[in-house]
Design a protein around this motif. Structure first.
Motif, PDB file in Angstrom:
ATOM      1  N   UNK A   1       0.826  -1.201   0.000  1.00 32.57           N
ATOM      2  CA  UNK A   1       0.000   0.000   0.000  1.00 32.57           C
ATOM      3  C   UNK A   1       0.862   1.252   0.000  1.00 32.57           C
ATOM      4  N   UNK A   2       1.934   1.239   0.749  1.00 35.72           N
ATOM      5  CA  UNK A   2       2.832   2.385   0.806  1.00 35.72           C
ATOM      6  C   UNK A   2       3.425   2.677  -0.563  1.00 35.72           C
ATOM      7  N   UNK A   3       3.850   1.619  -1.269  1.00 32.46           N
ATOM      8  CA  UNK A   3       4.406   1.789  -2.609  1.00 32.46           C
ATOM      9  C   UNK A   3       3.328   2.320  -3.564  1.00 32.46           C
ATOM     10  N   UNK A   4       2.107   1.853  -3.419  1.00 30.64           N
ATOM     11  CA  UNK A   4       1.016   2.329  -4.277  1.00 30.64           C
ATOM     12  C   UNK A   4       0.756   3.817  -4.066  1.00 30.64           C
ATOM     13  N   UNK A   5       0.821   4.278  -2.842  1.00 34.93           N
ATOM     14  CA  UNK A   5       0.566   5.688  -2.566  1.00 34.93           C
ATOM     15  C   UNK A   5       1.577   6.576  -3.270  1.00 34.93           C
ATOM     16  N   UNK A   6       2.831   6.118  -3.351  1.00 39.03           N
ATOM     17  CA  UNK A   6       3.837   6.908  -4.040  1.00 39.03           C
ATOM     18  C   UNK A   6       3.543   6.978  -5.546  1.00 39.03           C
ATOM     19  N   UNK A   7       2.997   5.921  -6.091  1.00 33.95           N
ATOM     20  CA  UNK A   7       2.614   5.955  -7.503  1.00 33.95           C
ATOM     21  C   UNK A   7       1.485   6.965  -7.719  1.00 33.95           C
TER      22      UNK A   7
END
Length: 527
Positions: free
Chosen positions: A269-275
């Protein structure tokens, strides 16, 4: 100077940086949250007891453990796989015990042995811990526990990561649990650890300790429904006012990929937020979850680590992952993945022009077996010879590289082959690694990429864009570092230079970009 910044949590892990640089980093972290409309990081890398998500099982378990302590039942064990929330549970228990005026010794360093373990327990009870022998320290602890009992105070020894305790230490802990009155235990002991602790406790030699267990709780992964509530709860606690959303399909894929493990789910989820930040979008779909999971697994497989089980280094924030770029492009353009990959692969060959000669192992330079002193002297770094030799022996250069860069401005670069235009330009030191021969060199960059974050739009971004344009690579008019044009073009440069096409401006990419741009200018390369 170098530092480690947990930008996702906005927290400094080391403070060896100038105030101005620290301010710029923190400003980047705040901007990241502002873009998403959040007030705090929803998926921090550290245990977040203040925002504990409690399932019915967790609520009941905490209540049973507290009841067991209040009733002075003695030994309690809590086990679970990595990432299921054992440490968060420990800290929640600590808060409850303090509210109940229960005195607690919390030990995280379970690698301590014998005397040092008891000393740590005593110190956490605010005892002087002046004894030098095990018997002296045990006498000090016994006296404290007896005095607490006389004043109607309950005491708890809570050991986290208890799977690391040796059999001798477990036996010592068992002896502490023997301290009791005729009817009640003087101290309650809670062991929290990974499932290996279960194996140890069931060993024949541990049968006396195992027989004293009053309670054993095993933490289970979240169900699909619980994981959905977990994600929404974390986003809401971070200030989301329905600006960010996640589709049902994305939640289903998240559960499948994480297995209900909160840490794995949070990492994805953290990686998705950066996208989302990079492309100013506010919905997470299934396609993004799938590619982020694949990317994380690929990264961890390269390191030989368990899939989605190890926290990513905070330094990853310098650029958006390529797979995240692709999935956003797929969502926006509705183009099939094969078409996007094919388009990406047809890179402009201007960089490859300088690498056209066959790559060959670095020749010349210094052999690893010879004194590295002469190698360092050529860079004026002779004073670092002792720690440098140690790094050579251990094959681990992170510390010495950071030290040299912080004090001299030299960056360390490792290459397996050197582009023909750069042959003989740098003094190199050969070394053998498991992946083959590599060579070390030092270099001072024309500019630093240390301050880059996804929303950067300053001088550094303009210089990178200018350098890429010298190869005929057009990054578009946008100046924000997280813009797809810049990161996509940087990935093209990396691919044509024989580097992993990550879209991140790492040290090796910066070195080749800086050194080869002069040859591009000399050759008059035009797009």
């Amino acid at each position: 100077m170098t530092a480690v910044l947990d930008i996702r949590g906005g927290r400094w892990l080391e403070s060896s940086v100038s105030k101005s640089r620290r301010d710029r980093y923190v400003a980047g972290a705040e901007s990241y949250l502002d873009v998403l409309g959040l007030t705090s990081s929803p998926f921090p890398v550290v245990p977040d007891a203040a925002n504990l998500f409690e399932t019915q099982w967790m609520t009941e378990t905490i209540a049973e453990i507290v009841d067991g302590v209040v009733r002075r039942k003695g030994f309690i064990a809590v086990t679970g796989e990595v990432g299921l929330g054992k440490t968060t549970l420990s800290r929640s228990l600590l808060t409850l015990f303090q509210a109940l005026d229960i005195r607690v010794s919390l030990t995280f360093n379970s690698f301590l042995q014998g005397v040092e373990l008891i000393r740590a327990i005593n110190q956490d009870f605010n005892l002087p811990a002046e004894g030098q022998t095990l018997s002296e320290l045990m006498a000090e602890l016994t006296h404290f526990l007896m005095d607490a009992f006389r004043h109607n105070h309950n005491c708890v020894i809570l050991i986290d990561d208890a799977q690391n305790l040796t059999p001798d230490n477990l036996e010592m802990i068992r002896q502490i649990s023997n301290l009791e009155t005729g009817t009640e235990k003087l101290v309650q002991i809670i062991l929290v650890g990974q499932t290996e602790l279960e194996t140890t406790l069931h060993h024949h030699s541990m049968r006396q300790l195992h027989s004293r267990l009053a309670m054993h709780k095993r933490i289970q992964p979240l169900t699909g429904e619980e994981l959905s509530r977990y994600v929404h709860y974390k986003l809401e606690r971070a200030g989301n006012q329905k600006r960010l959303s996640i589709t049902r399909g994305a939640l289903a894929v998240l559960y499948k990929q994480s297995g209900g493990n909160p840490r794995k789910a949070s990492r994805m989820m953290d990686r998705c937020l950066y996208a989302l930040v990079a492309f100013q979008r506010f919905e997470i779909n299934a396609r993004l979850i799938k590619l982020v999971a694949a990317e994380l697994n690929a990264e961890l497989n390269q390191k030989g680590e368990s899939k989605l089980s190890v926290q990513k280094s905070a330094g990853y924030w310098l650029g958006l992952p390529l797979l995240a770029l692709l999935v956003i492009l797929m969502s926006v353009n509705r183009a099939p993945l094969s078409q996007l990959v094919a388009g990406f692969s047809s890179f402009i060959p201007s960089v490859a022009h300088f690498l056209a000669e066959p790559s060959r192992p670095l020749s010349g330079g210094h052999d690893q077996d010879s004194l590295p002193l002469s190698f360092l002297e050529e860079y004026g770094l002779a004073s670092y010879v002792t720690p440098f030799k140690r790094a050579l022996e251990q094959g681990e250069f992170a510390s010495i590289s950071a030290l040299i860069e912080a004090e001299t401005g030299f960056k360390m670069v490792q290459l397996s082959t050197i582009p023909p235009p750069l042959e003989g330009k740098f003094s190199t030191l050969k070394m053998q690694k498991s992946g083959g021969q590599r060579s070390i060199l030092f270099w001072k960059p024309a500019y630093s990429a240390d301050d880059l974050h996804l929303l950067s739009n300053g001088e550094t971004v303009r210089r990178v864009k200018a350098d890429l344009s010298r190869f005929g690579l057009d990054t578009g008019p946008e100046l924000a570092w997280g813009n797809s044009g810049i990161l996509h073009t940087l990935a093209i440069f990396q691919k044509s230079a024989g580097l992993p096409a990550t879209g991140r401006l790492d040290d090796t990419t910066l070195f080749l970009l800086d050194q080869l741009k002069n040859r591009a200018e000399e050759s008059g390369i035009k797009k």
